[in-house]
Design a protein around this motif. Structure first.
Motif, mmCIF file in Angstrom:
data_model
loop_
_atom_site.group_PDB
_atom_site.id
_atom_site.type_symbol
_atom_site.label_atom_id
_atom_site.label_comp_id
_atom_site.label_asym_id
_atom_site.label_seq_id
_atom_site.Cartn_x
_atom_site.Cartn_y
_atom_site.Cartn_z
ATOM 1 N N GLU A 1 0.800 14.016 -2.763
ATOM 2 C CA GLU A 1 2.235 13.799 -2.875
ATOM 3 C C GLU A 1 3.020 15.093 -2.638
ATOM 4 O O GLU A 1 2.748 16.129 -3.244
ATOM 5 N N TRP A 2 4.001 14.993 -1.755
ATOM 6 C CA TRP A 2 4.845 16.135 -1.432
ATOM 7 C C TRP A 2 5.740 16.514 -2.611
ATOM 8 O O TRP A 2 6.267 15.653 -3.310
ATOM 9 N N CYS A 3 5.917 17.822 -2.794
ATOM 10 C CA CYS A 3 6.923 18.363 -3.710
ATOM 11 C C CYS A 3 7.976 19.103 -2.896
ATOM 12 O O CYS A 3 7.786 19.375 -1.707
ATOM 13 N N GLY A 4 9.073 19.453 -3.527
ATOM 14 C CA GLY A 4 10.149 20.099 -2.802
ATOM 15 C C GLY A 4 9.895 21.554 -2.468
ATOM 16 O O GLY A 4 10.501 22.105 -1.550
ATOM 17 N N LEU B 1 0.836 -1.195 0.000
ATOM 18 C CA LEU B 1 0.000 0.000 0.000
ATOM 19 C C LEU B 1 0.878 1.256 0.000
ATOM 20 O O LEU B 1 1.960 1.262 0.590
ATOM 21 N N PRO B 2 0.422 2.331 -0.623
ATOM 22 C CA PRO B 2 1.164 3.590 -0.510
ATOM 23 C C PRO B 2 1.275 4.013 0.947
ATOM 24 O O PRO B 2 0.289 3.943 1.701
ATOM 25 N N VAL B 3 2.448 4.431 1.365
ATOM 26 C CA VAL B 3 2.610 4.929 2.724
ATOM 27 C C VAL B 3 1.885 6.273 2.824
ATOM 28 O O VAL B 3 1.877 7.065 1.886
ATOM 29 N N SER B 4 1.262 6.510 3.978
ATOM 30 C CA SER B 4 0.526 7.754 4.169
ATOM 31 C C SER B 4 0.833 8.343 5.534
ATOM 32 O O SER B 4 1.476 7.694 6.368
ATOM 33 N N SER B 5 0.386 9.579 5.748
ATOM 34 C CA SER B 5 0.650 10.334 6.975
ATOM 35 C C SER B 5 2.103 10.760 7.101
ATOM 36 O O SER B 5 2.569 11.121 8.192
ATOM 37 N N VAL B 6 2.825 10.747 5.990
ATOM 38 C CA VAL B 6 4.243 11.113 5.990
ATOM 39 C C VAL B 6 4.376 12.632 5.973
ATOM 40 O O VAL B 6 3.693 13.317 5.203
ATOM 41 N N SER B 7 5.240 13.172 6.799
ATOM 42 C CA SER B 7 5.526 14.608 6.748
ATOM 43 C C SER B 7 6.475 14.907 5.590
ATOM 44 O O SER B 7 7.128 14.000 5.053
ATOM 45 N N TRP B 8 6.560 16.175 5.228
ATOM 46 C CA TRP B 8 7.525 16.581 4.202
ATOM 47 C C TRP B 8 8.941 16.248 4.661
ATOM 48 O O TRP B 8 9.761 15.774 3.868
ATOM 49 N N ASP C 1 -3.517 10.800 4.459
ATOM 50 C CA ASP C 1 -3.429 10.667 2.997
ATOM 51 C C ASP C 1 -2.237 11.388 2.378
ATOM 52 O O ASP C 1 -2.229 11.636 1.183
ATOM 53 N N HIS C 2 -1.216 11.717 3.143
ATOM 54 C CA HIS C 2 -0.054 12.400 2.588
ATOM 55 C C HIS C 2 1.078 11.402 2.349
ATOM 56 O O HIS C 2 1.576 10.770 3.287
ATOM 57 N N GLY C 3 1.486 11.254 1.091
ATOM 58 C CA GLY C 3 2.586 10.382 0.716
ATOM 59 C C GLY C 3 3.565 11.124 -0.177
ATOM 60 O O GLY C 3 3.626 12.352 -0.169
ATOM 61 N N PHE C 4 4.297 10.382 -1.007
ATOM 62 C CA PHE C 4 5.279 11.056 -1.875
ATOM 63 C C PHE C 4 5.764 10.105 -2.968
ATOM 64 O O PHE C 4 5.593 8.887 -2.873
ATOM 65 N N ARG C 5 6.401 10.718 -3.970
ATOM 66 C CA ARG C 5 6.870 9.996 -5.134
ATOM 67 C C ARG C 5 8.201 10.657 -5.560
ATOM 68 O O ARG C 5 8.195 11.745 -6.139
ATOM 69 N N PRO C 6 9.334 10.046 -5.285
ATOM 70 C CA PRO C 6 10.625 10.673 -5.587
ATOM 71 C C PRO C 6 10.928 10.761 -7.086
ATOM 72 O O PRO C 6 10.295 10.091 -7.926
ATOM 73 N N VAL C 7 11.919 11.559 -7.406
ATOM 74 C CA VAL C 7 12.446 11.653 -8.758
ATOM 75 C C VAL C 7 13.971 11.617 -8.687
ATOM 76 O O VAL C 7 14.586 11.872 -7.655
ATOM 77 N N ILE C 8 14.571 11.287 -9.819
ATOM 78 C CA ILE C 8 16.015 11.373 -9.988
ATOM 79 C C ILE C 8 16.245 12.141 -11.278
ATOM 80 O O ILE C 8 15.840 11.695 -12.358
ATOM 81 N N GLY C 9 16.824 13.318 -11.184
ATOM 82 C CA GLY C 9 17.047 14.141 -12.358
ATOM 83 C C GLY C 9 18.223 13.642 -13.180
ATOM 84 O O GLY C 9 19.125 12.978 -12.658
#
Length: 309
Positions: free
Chosen positions: A232-235, A110-117, A298-306
C-alpha cells in the motif's frame, strides 16, 4: 462511516502514541525464530532505516477498512477518464484483471493492483481523501502496543494472503521464493519458466482476494488486510535516514526526495502482499518504489481522511 463518493467503509483510528520502527535485538530474535536468511535482514530491515525506534504521537483519523477495489477504481476511471492501472510492457491477458480499459467479469471486489503512486494520489483527490503518512499507516497496523504483525507479536500460518499461503509452503530464503514465483526470471523469449507460479496463474486475479476471506488479518482498530493482499502506497518520499530526524508529532515525511546519487527517487510502500514472504507482513516493514511506475502485480493503496483534512 461510508465515503459517499466511492462507497468505502471507513474505521476510526483513535489518536495516540507508539514506538515507530524497531529495536535490532527484537528483530534479530524474530529472524532466529523464523529461520529467515541474513540477506533479508540487511535488505528489508537495516538498509531501509527501520532500526531507529522512536516515539511518535499521531492525531486521530479515519482509514479505509479495506484496500481500494477494482470496482471502486473503475468508478473513478469512469468519472475522471483516468486510464486503467496497466503497463503494456508487462501486463497482458496472462496476468491482468483488465482488458481494453475495463475490468474482467467478477473482479470488482478484488483489491486493485499495479497502481502507481501517481494513480493513487489522483484517486484520493477524486474521493475527497489522501494517502496516509508512513507514520499513520504504521500506527494503524501496530497500535499503541506496537504489535509486530497486525494481529499480534507472533507469526501465524494462514492468517493473511501472502506468498506462503499462495504457495502452500514457507519461505526462508530469497532463492527459494524466487524459484517459486518466477523461476529465476523470464526466458529469452519473454515467457516465464513453465514450472513457476506466474507462468500458470493470472496474477491480478488469482493473487489478491477479497479481504474478508482472511478475517484474522485485522489490526487493533479494525483495518483489514494490512499484512497481505497488496502493498500500500503512503504519501511520503522514502528516505532511509528520516527516522533519525523525524518529529515526534504527526511526522509528515521528507518534503523532497533525498539527494542520493546512487538512488532513484521513491515513495513509501507499506504492508505485505499476496506475492511477498511473511516478513513483509510486519507492521514496521519499510518498502519503496518509483512513484510513476505501474509495472508490478501487487501495488495498491488504502486512503485516509484526517480529522482536520
Amino acid at each position: 462511516m461510508v465515503n459517499p463518493v466511492d462507497g468505502a467503509t471507513l474505521v476510526s483510528v483513535v489518536g495516540g502514541t507508539f514506538q515507530m520502527g524497531s529495536r535490532e535485538d527484537d528483530v534479530r530474535r524474530l529472524w532466529s525464530e523464523m529461520g529467515w536468511e541474513d540477506r533479508w535482514f540487511a535488505g528489508h530491515v537495516a538498509e531501509p532505516g527501520e532500526l531507529h525506534a522512536h516515539t511518535v504521537e499521531i492525531d486521530g483519523f479515519r482509514m479505509y477498512r479495506d484496500p481500494v477495489t477494482i470496482g471502486q477504481y473503475r468508478r473513478f476511471m469512469q468519472a475522471t477518464g483516468h486510464p486503467a492501472p496497466v503497463d503494456p510492457t508487462v501486463h497482458g491477458p496472462w496476468n491482468s484483471a483488465w482488458q481494453d480499459g475495463r475490468p474482467l467479469p467478477d473482479t470488482g471486489n478484488l483489491p486493485v493492483s499495479s497502481v502507481s503512486w501517481e494513480d493513487a494520489v489522483a484517486y484520493c483527490e477524486w474521493a475527497g481523501a489522501r494517502l496516509p503518512t508512513e507514520a499513520e499507516w504504521e500506527y494503524a497496523a501496530r497500535g499503541p502496543q506496537g504489535n509486530v504483525f497486525p494481529w499480534g507479536n507472533s507469526w501465524q500460518d494462514g492468517v493473511c494472503r501472502c506468498a506462503e499461503v499462495v504457495a502452500g509452503r514457507r519461505f526462508v530464503s530469497h532463492a527459494e521464493w524466487r524459484s517459486w514465483l518466477n523461476g529465476g526470471g523470464k526466458r529469452a523469449d519473454g515467457t516465464w519458466p513453465p514450472s513457476c507460479w506466474l507462468a500458470n496463474h493470472v496474477a491480478q486475479i488469482e493473487g489478491p482476494t477479497e479481504p474478508e476471506r482472511y478475517p484474522g488479518d485485522v489490526s487493533w482498530c479494525g483495518v483489514r488486510g494490512m499484512a497481505g493482499q497488496v502493498r500500500e502506497w503512503c504519501g511520503d518520499w522514502f528516505d532511509p535516514g528520516y527516522y533519525v530526524r523525524s518529529p515526534r508529532q504527526n511526522p509528515p515525511g521528507p518534503v523532497s526526495p533525498p539527494d542520493y546519487p546512487d538512488r532513484v527517487a521513491c515513495r513509501v510502500l507499506r504492508g505485505g502482499s499476496w506475492l511477498s514472504y511473511a516478513l513483509t507482513g510486519r507492521g514496521a516493514q519499510r518498502l519503496m518504489y518509483p512513484p510513476e511506475r505501474r509495472d508490478t502485480n501487487d501495488h495498491g493503496f488504502r486512503p485516509v481522511i484526517g480529522e482536520r483534512d
